[in-house]
Design an enzyme around this catalytic site. Sequence first.
Site, PDB file in Angstrom:
ATOM      1  CG  HIS A 163      11.351 -19.925 -40.244  1.00 47.92           C
ATOM      2  ND1 HIS A 163      10.469 -20.397 -41.174  1.00 47.92           N
ATOM      3  CD2 HIS A 163      10.658 -19.855 -39.070  1.00 47.92           C
ATOM      4  CE1 HIS A 163       9.286 -20.592 -40.606  1.00 47.92           C
ATOM      5  NE2 HIS A 163       9.373 -20.284 -39.322  1.00 47.92           N
ATOM      6  CB  SER A 284      41.295 -25.527 -49.689  1.00 47.61           C
ATOM      7  OG  SER A 284      41.671 -24.960 -50.922  1.00 47.61           O
ATOM      8  CE  LYS A 290      37.190 -22.786 -47.095  1.00 47.11           C
ATOM      9  NZ  LYS A 290      36.757 -23.050 -48.475  1.00 47.11           N
ATOM     10  CD  GLU A 297      30.990 -29.574 -47.138  1.00 46.63           C
ATOM     11  OE1 GLU A 297      31.125 -28.423 -46.722  1.00 46.63           O
ATOM     12  OE2 GLU A 297      31.723 -30.075 -48.007  1.00 46.63           O
TER      13      GLU A 297
END
Length: 471
Positions: A163, A284, A290, A297
């Site tokens: 979880h 970024s 970043k 992804e």
Amino acid sequence: MAADRYQLWGGCFDEEPSGVLRRLNDSLAVDSRLYKEDIINSKAWANELHISGHLSNEDNHCIQKGLEQVEKDIEEELLQNQRLKDPEEDIHSVVERRLQQIAGDAALRLHTARSRNDQSATDTKLWMTTALQRIQLEVLKLIKVLVHRADREIDVIAPSYTHLQRAQPVRWSHFLLSYAWMLREDVLRLEEQRDRLSTCPLGSGAVAGCALQINRERLAEQLGFKRVTPNSMFAVSSRDHIVEFLNWASLCGIHLSRLAEDLIVYSTQEFAIVRHSDQFSTGSSLMPQKRNPDGLELVRGAAGLLMGDAFSFGCVLKGLPSTYNKDLQSDKEILFRSYDRLTDCLKVATGTVSTMQVDSKRALECLDPGMLATDLAHYLVRRGMPFRRAHHVVGAALRRASALGVDLQSLPHQEYVKICPEFGSAEDLQALFSWEASVEQYSSTGGTARLAVRDQILQLKQWLQQYSNAC
Ligand code: ARG
């Protein structure tokens, strides 16, 4: 027929097809990818026609030589321009027109008793035979990288989650291997598919079979298939092998998406167990600090697209009347797209896993003594307490520790004894608070103890051995 366009049909037509129908119908942009398979198919077909007495030695010779030339020419053009500029509707027409320009009238005999229906089904199966081997190799490479890391990083202990809540300490290798096993099953599934795929539809004609006496078994063998399709109507209508592959690709994609998600989460500053290499990270345009896991992804998102392709092709097939219908032409577009997408995802996953850094110190910092609560319950079980009672007793200890603002390890011994006199000596209790000792308890097959993990590594390495020539 338009003078500039070689068309395999149209003798009984007065007019040209409309421009917009041509645009919808033309498949060359997609099926030119099958040019090699189409030529292999045609060479075998001409040979079989010749051996069975339907094509002269001379014509067969012209066709064989001509096809070799066509293959060379197309190969060069594709290298230069990435696409064929021929005006024909599909690769079969292109090959036949080019062959005729080289081999003359002999080329007009090539299509004897063959239809584009059995031809394109065969081309696609030939393509898939190689493609499935290639993609299997990519899965194997990823498994290899996971096993290799697991071997090297067996000392690293990290949190496991259920979880996404802290669960129990495990060896980092155990986590990596969980994906290696998952992917191994993908390889096994693919091998089953490869066997079913090895069934040759050539010689099925448009629908009814082949009107000339040929030896389909010999033809299939020449093309590298294990067997022939047993029914011509089944042969030209079935795209089940593509459905199987698309569903296989979806499942493999789902596995990759879960691996991607774990590695994305572990690379956040909050977890910081993993740092992805520059090669597999992106920045970024606005925020200079970043380091984004875009590759992972994209892998995670690709699973959805792969599932969509499998679903959409099922929708195309559903309710089709028997044998060939033009709806089937979309099979290749979807097949190639899914294949390319999954291949890239596998490569990105392999690259990411092989170049990421694992911070073993940080992994330990992410552990907290509360994650040993289950071990504490097992400790009481070993002292004779029923597990359900032990679970409650440890729950009470957790509650008490929380009330006092301490963790399980710092809860004073007298508090433990107050909750339950069966908690033993302070030394016995303290000995439980060792990550290493904790994981070492899980020594039965499939557990996270060192020997159990070593055993997994050994099994996977032995299994990989059979593919050692391939990867
Ligand atoms: N391009 C077609 C396909 O891939 C080839 C078969 C055409 N057959 C036909 N009867 N029009 O499906």
